[in-house]
Motif scaffolding. Structure first.
Motif, PDB file in Angstrom:
ATOM      1  N   THR A   1      19.144  -8.458 -12.023  1.00 63.48           N
ATOM      2  CA  THR A   1      20.546  -8.600 -11.592  1.00 63.48           C
ATOM      3  C   THR A   1      20.714  -8.243 -10.117  1.00 63.48           C
ATOM      4  OG1 THR A   1      21.044  -6.333 -12.288  1.00 63.48           O
ATOM      5  CG2 THR A   1      21.430  -8.092 -13.892  1.00 63.48           C
ATOM      6  N   GLY A   2      19.645  -8.315  -9.367  1.00 61.14           N
ATOM      7  CA  GLY A   2      19.717  -8.017  -7.934  1.00 61.14           C
ATOM      8  C   GLY A   2      18.895  -9.004  -7.138  1.00 61.14           C
ATOM      9  N   SER A   3      18.393  -8.563  -5.996  1.00 55.54           N
ATOM     10  CA  SER A   3      17.577  -9.406  -5.128  1.00 55.54           C
ATOM     11  C   SER A   3      16.108  -9.244  -5.509  1.00 55.54           C
ATOM     12  CB  SER A   3      17.779  -9.012  -3.667  1.00 55.54           C
ATOM     13  OG  SER A   3      19.136  -9.172  -3.282  1.00 55.54           O
ATOM     14  N   LEU A   4      15.457 -10.360  -5.780  1.00 56.14           N
ATOM     15  CA  LEU A   4      14.059 -10.324  -6.188  1.00 56.14           C
ATOM     16  C   LEU A   4      13.157  -9.900  -5.041  1.00 56.14           C
ATOM     17  CD1 LEU A   4      13.822 -13.621  -8.274  1.00 56.14           C
ATOM     18  CD2 LEU A   4      13.633 -11.292  -9.163  1.00 56.14           C
ATOM     19  N   LEU A   5      12.159  -9.073  -5.360  1.00 52.32           N
ATOM     20  CA  LEU A   5      11.149  -8.741  -4.366  1.00 52.32           C
ATOM     21  C   LEU A   5      10.253  -9.955  -4.157  1.00 52.32           C
ATOM     22  CD1 LEU A   5      12.186  -5.883  -5.132  1.00 52.32           C
ATOM     23  CD2 LEU A   5       9.850  -5.069  -4.813  1.00 52.32           C
ATOM     24  N   HIS A   6       9.986 -10.264  -2.905  1.00 55.62           N
ATOM     25  CA  HIS A   6       9.192 -11.456  -2.578  1.00 55.62           C
ATOM     26  C   HIS A   6       8.477 -11.209  -1.254  1.00 55.62           C
ATOM     27  CE1 HIS A   6       8.099 -15.692  -2.828  1.00 55.62           C
ATOM     28  NE2 HIS A   6       8.408 -15.794  -1.546  1.00 55.62           N
ATOM     29  N   GLY A   7       7.153 -11.150  -1.313  1.00 49.61           N
ATOM     30  CA  GLY A   7       6.384 -10.860  -0.108  1.00 49.61           C
ATOM     31  C   GLY A   7       5.691  -9.518  -0.215  1.00 49.61           C
ATOM     32  N   LYS A   8       5.379  -8.933   0.923  1.00 54.00           N
ATOM     33  CA  LYS A   8       4.573  -7.705   0.946  1.00 54.00           C
ATOM     34  C   LYS A   8       5.344  -6.492   0.409  1.00 54.00           C
ATOM     35  CE  LYS A   8       5.682  -6.362   5.709  1.00 54.00           C
ATOM     36  NZ  LYS A   8       5.133  -6.045   7.047  1.00 54.00           N
ATOM     37  N   PHE A   9       4.563  -5.545  -0.113  1.00 53.38           N
ATOM     38  CA  PHE A   9       5.108  -4.289  -0.632  1.00 53.38           C
ATOM     39  C   PHE A   9       4.159  -3.164  -0.243  1.00 53.38           C
ATOM     40  CE2 PHE A   9       5.186  -0.885  -3.722  1.00 53.38           C
ATOM     41  CZ  PHE A   9       6.540  -0.645  -3.912  1.00 53.38           C
ATOM     42  N   GLU A  10       4.707  -2.089   0.327  1.00 52.31           N
ATOM     43  CA  GLU A  10       3.914  -0.921   0.697  1.00 52.31           C
ATOM     44  C   GLU A  10       4.663   0.346   0.313  1.00 52.31           C
ATOM     45  OE1 GLU A  10       1.367  -2.536   4.557  1.00 52.31           O
ATOM     46  OE2 GLU A  10       3.235  -1.408   4.858  1.00 52.31           O
ATOM     47  N   LYS A  11       3.912   1.303  -0.237  1.00 51.79           N
ATOM     48  CA  LYS A  11       4.493   2.564  -0.683  1.00 51.79           C
ATOM     49  C   LYS A  11       3.731   3.724  -0.052  1.00 51.79           C
ATOM     50  CE  LYS A  11       5.667   4.907  -5.055  1.00 51.79           C
ATOM     51  NZ  LYS A  11       5.575   4.786  -6.533  1.00 51.79           N
ATOM     52  N   PHE A  12       4.474   4.701   0.514  1.00 51.57           N
ATOM     53  CA  PHE A  12       3.867   5.819   1.223  1.00 51.57           C
ATOM     54  C   PHE A  12       4.296   7.138   0.581  1.00 51.57           C
ATOM     55  CE2 PHE A  12       4.402   2.278   4.089  1.00 51.57           C
ATOM     56  CZ  PHE A  12       3.185   2.205   4.744  1.00 51.57           C
ATOM     57  N   ASP A  13       3.370   8.112   0.558  1.00 53.03           N
ATOM     58  CA  ASP A  13       3.684   9.428  -0.006  1.00 53.03           C
ATOM     59  C   ASP A  13       4.455  10.259   1.020  1.00 53.03           C
ATOM     60  OD1 ASP A  13       1.881  10.419   1.841  1.00 53.03           O
ATOM     61  OD2 ASP A  13       0.313  10.855   0.394  1.00 53.03           O
ATOM     62  N   PRO A  14       4.947  11.453   0.644  1.00 55.85           N
ATOM     63  CA  PRO A  14       5.741  12.269   1.580  1.00 55.85           C
ATOM     64  C   PRO A  14       5.024  12.600   2.884  1.00 55.85           C
ATOM     65  CG  PRO A  14       5.975  13.094  -0.650  1.00 55.85           C
ATOM     66  CD  PRO A  14       4.923  12.032  -0.702  1.00 55.85           C
ATOM     67  N   GLU A  15       3.679  12.594   2.868  1.00 56.13           N
ATOM     68  CA  GLU A  15       2.914  12.871   4.094  1.00 56.13           C
ATOM     69  C   GLU A  15       2.664  11.614   4.916  1.00 56.13           C
ATOM     70  OE1 GLU A  15       2.095  14.364   1.130  1.00 56.13           O
ATOM     71  OE2 GLU A  15       3.010  16.224   1.855  1.00 56.13           O
ATOM     72  N   GLY A  16       3.191  10.488   4.458  1.00 59.97           N
ATOM     73  CA  GLY A  16       3.042   9.250   5.206  1.00 59.97           C
ATOM     74  C   GLY A  16       1.771   8.480   4.899  1.00 59.97           C
ATOM     75  N   ARG A  17       1.006   8.909   3.866  1.00 56.61           N
ATOM     76  CA  ARG A  17      -0.225   8.223   3.512  1.00 56.61           C
ATOM     77  C   ARG A  17       0.074   7.066   2.559  1.00 56.61           C
ATOM     78  NH1 ARG A  17      -3.029  13.923   2.208  1.00 56.61           N
ATOM     79  NH2 ARG A  17      -1.231  13.851   0.815  1.00 56.61           N
ATOM     80  N   LEU A  18      -0.682   5.990   2.715  1.00 61.78           N
ATOM     81  CA  LEU A  18      -0.492   4.812   1.886  1.00 61.78           C
ATOM     82  C   LEU A  18      -0.844   5.136   0.439  1.00 61.78           C
ATOM     83  CD1 LEU A  18       0.315   1.827   2.092  1.00 61.78           C
ATOM     84  CD2 LEU A  18      -2.109   1.271   2.394  1.00 61.78           C
ATOM     85  N   ALA A  19       0.084   4.859  -0.476  1.00 63.30           N
ATOM     86  CA  ALA A  19      -0.116   5.161  -1.894  1.00 63.30           C
ATOM     87  C   ALA A  19      -0.294   3.900  -2.734  1.00 63.30           C
ATOM     88  CB  ALA A  19       1.056   5.972  -2.440  1.00 63.30           C
ATOM     89  N   GLU A  20       0.332   2.806  -2.310  1.00 61.99           N
ATOM     90  CA  GLU A  20       0.246   1.561  -3.081  1.00 61.99           C
ATOM     91  C   GLU A  20       0.541   0.376  -2.159  1.00 61.99           C
ATOM     92  OE1 GLU A  20       1.886  -0.257  -7.355  1.00 61.99           O
ATOM     93  OE2 GLU A  20       2.868   1.466  -6.419  1.00 61.99           O
ATOM     94  N   LYS A  21      -0.152  -0.729  -2.418  1.00 66.92           N
ATOM     95  CA  LYS A  21       0.044  -1.912  -1.590  1.00 66.92           C
ATOM     96  C   LYS A  21      -0.208  -3.167  -2.418  1.00 66.92           C
ATOM     97  CE  LYS A  21      -1.435  -4.052   2.769  1.00 66.92           C
ATOM     98  NZ  LYS A  21      -2.346  -3.927   3.945  1.00 66.92           N
TER      99      LYS A  21
END
Length: 222
Positions: free
Chosen positions: A84-104
């Motif tokens: 019921t919102g805007s679909l995610l489309h394209g790149k996705f990146e997730k960072f932890d509180p220390e700024g380290r990459l957690a998921e991509k």
């Protein structure tokens, strides 16, 4: 008299055609990127950077059983067979509180697609997955010296699931449509066991033939 001009020059014609095609490609590309909007939010102590579709005309044809990811009111959401919102489309990146990459990874109209990677708190790869428009195909989980590999079909375990410790296979299970199949002993193992059984039987028979005959009382009566 030699004529001059550009109309009869084939090289000029080819260059013009190529320029026109390149110009049309640029227009198409601009039209596609104009539908995307980059979002950065903080959720559950993590920072997520991703792209969403903002055009009302960009809608997904919902597929049965698939999980869709979407964005609404500043929150990332997911649901089965709906959004019921805007679909995610394209790149996705997730960072932890220390700024380290957690998921991509990447999304295609709200569905996971392509290669996805997750890292642990130490920055070491913990999980790698291969997706195809909402369907997981492969997963590899690493925990120190233990590596688990799994194959999927229609989002169900299909084929071998192997567990390796120190690069040695300690378990290999087979699945079909998400169900564990009973273990089947290999023909080699069956033959080896049969060989040992036959050998033991032969030794028992041989031992029985070589045993001395029992002595009766009459033989020692003299």
């Amino acid at each position: 008299m030699r004529r001059s001009g550009l109309k009869n020059n084939p090289v000029t014609g080819i260059k013009g055609f190529l320029f026109l095609m390149a110009w049309l490609a640029c227009l198409i590309a601009r039209g596609q990127t104009s539908l995307l909007h980059t979002v950065s939010i903080r959720q559950d102590s993590f920072t997520c950077d991703f792209q969403i579709l903002i055009s009302e005309q960009a809608k997904a044809h919902l597929k049965k059983g698939l999980c869709y990811f979407w964005f609404r009111n500043g929150q990332l959401e997911s649901s089965i067979e709906g959004y019921t919102g805007s679909l995610l489309h394209g790149k996705f990146e997730k960072f932890d509180p220390e700024g380290r990459l957690a998921e991509k990874g990447r999304f295609d109209l709200g569905l996971k697609d392509g290669d996805w990677t997750r890292w642990d708190k130490a920055g070491i790869i913990g999980t790698t997955e291969r997706w195809k428009k909402g369907y997981i195909k492969y997963r590899k989980t690493i925990d120190k010296d233990t590596v688990i590999t799994e194959l999927f079909r229609n989002n169900l375990l299909q084929g071998k699931k192997t567990i390796r410790v120190d690069d040695k296979i300690i378990s290999a299970q087979k699945y079909r449509e998400g169900k564990l199949l009973p273990e089947k002993k290999s023909l080699f193992v069956k033959r080896v066991k049969k060989l040992f059984k036959n050998k033991k039987r032969g030794e028992k028979k041989k031992k029985g033939k070589n045993d001395p005959l029992p002595v009766t009382k009459d033989e020692h009566s003299d």
